[in-house]
Design a protein around this motif. Structure first.
Motif, PDB file in Angstrom:
ATOM      1  N   SER A 167      10.374   9.913 -22.352  1.00 26.17           N
ATOM      2  CA  SER A 167      10.272  10.575 -23.593  1.00 26.17           C
ATOM      3  C   SER A 167       9.949  12.074 -23.276  1.00 26.17           C
ATOM      4  N   ASP A 176      13.259   9.876 -26.985  1.00 21.12           N
ATOM      5  CA  ASP A 176      12.212   8.567 -26.606  1.00 21.12           C
ATOM      6  C   ASP A 176      13.164   7.552 -26.644  1.00 21.12           C
ATOM      7  N   ARG A 205      10.721   3.826 -19.829  1.00 21.51           N
ATOM      8  CA  ARG A 205      10.782   4.424 -21.040  1.00 21.51           C
ATOM      9  C   ARG A 205      10.516   5.985 -20.636  1.00 21.51           C
TER      10      ARG A 205
END
Length: 248
Positions: free
Chosen positions: A68, A81, A66
């Motif tokens: 972001s 994101d 992930r």
């Protein structure tokens, strides 16, 4: 029995109290375990070039991540994101106050946004009726469309990480830090002007935080190796635009 001078007792007490204090990112030197790399994965003892190589290898081998933060490219700031893996990616992108979602499954890229995004995608007042048909739908982006080249990189794990995880200029280490409770070693390019990268000292040496050189954005990496599903949107939620999309 030889008596211990009172002054020595005070000094011993003071040393013990001092050794109980911890400086952010590293223990005070000279207090028992003064090795900030003790109990770590050992990359903190490597050269900055080796650390950069190890973290790139770890990132490339991870099944998913992930990402972001912000990326500045061609003078435009994008807030990302995104969750990424080898065969796809999904998440949100915000630029100039407009937020849209990206979904890639294999080679097929979808873009989902509201009517206002599509109505002003080319920088002018567009066709409100056409924009209304695209409102909240997953729009298939043709592979030959400029938007595919522009946005697919945000959903491609290898392309995105390869472009980000290289510091520029002379590499150096810049001490021990902490990111979200995880101990890190920081490396820099040209004393920070070429970017800074925090690498995990726990488990695999994944990158955890990147500050790009020249103020080109700051990104955080998390959920390394945590898989997620990317599925085709329902037919009722999908629009095949059938021609070149408006320029966004």
């Amino acid at each position: 029995m030889t008596a211990i001078p009172q002054g020595s007792t005070r000094r011993a007490t003071l040393v013990s109290a001092t050794c109980a204090l911890v400086v952010t990112g590293a223990a005070l030197a000279g207090c028992g375990s003064d090795d900030p790399d003790a109990g770590t994965n050992g990359v903190g003892k490597l050269s900055p070039e080796q650390i950069q190589s190890r973290t790139r290898t770890a990132a490339k081998s991870a099944a998913a991540v992930r990402l972001s933060g912000t990326v500045v490219t061609s003078g435009r700031t994008y807030t990302l994101d995104m969750r990424l893996k080898d065969d796809g990616g999904t998440g949100s992108v915000t630029s100039k106050g407009a937020t849209f979602r990206l979904l890639r499954i294999g080679e097929q890229l979808y873009l989902k946004a509201d009517a206002d995004f599509w109505d002003h995608a080319d920088g002018s007042d567009g066709d409100a009726a056409a924009a209304g048909k695209l409102d909240g739908k997953y729009v298939k982006v043709p592979q030959g469309d400029p938007a595919h080249k522009k946005f697919s990189g945000f959903t491609d794990k290898d392309v995105l990480l390869d472009g980000l995880l290289t510091l520029h200029g002379t590499l150096a280490t810049d001490g021990h830090y902490e990111q979200s409770g995880v101990r890190t070693i920081r490396i820099t390019g040209d004393k920070g002007s070429g970017g800074t990268l925090d690498v995990s000292l726990e488990g695999k040496p994944y990158p955890l935080r990147l500050a790009r050189g020249g103020g080109a954005g700051t990104l955080r990496f998390s959920e390394w190796g945590k898989d997620f599903a990317v599925t085709e949107p329902a037919k009722g939620e999908t629009v095949d635009y059938g021609k070149q999309l408006p320029t966004s």
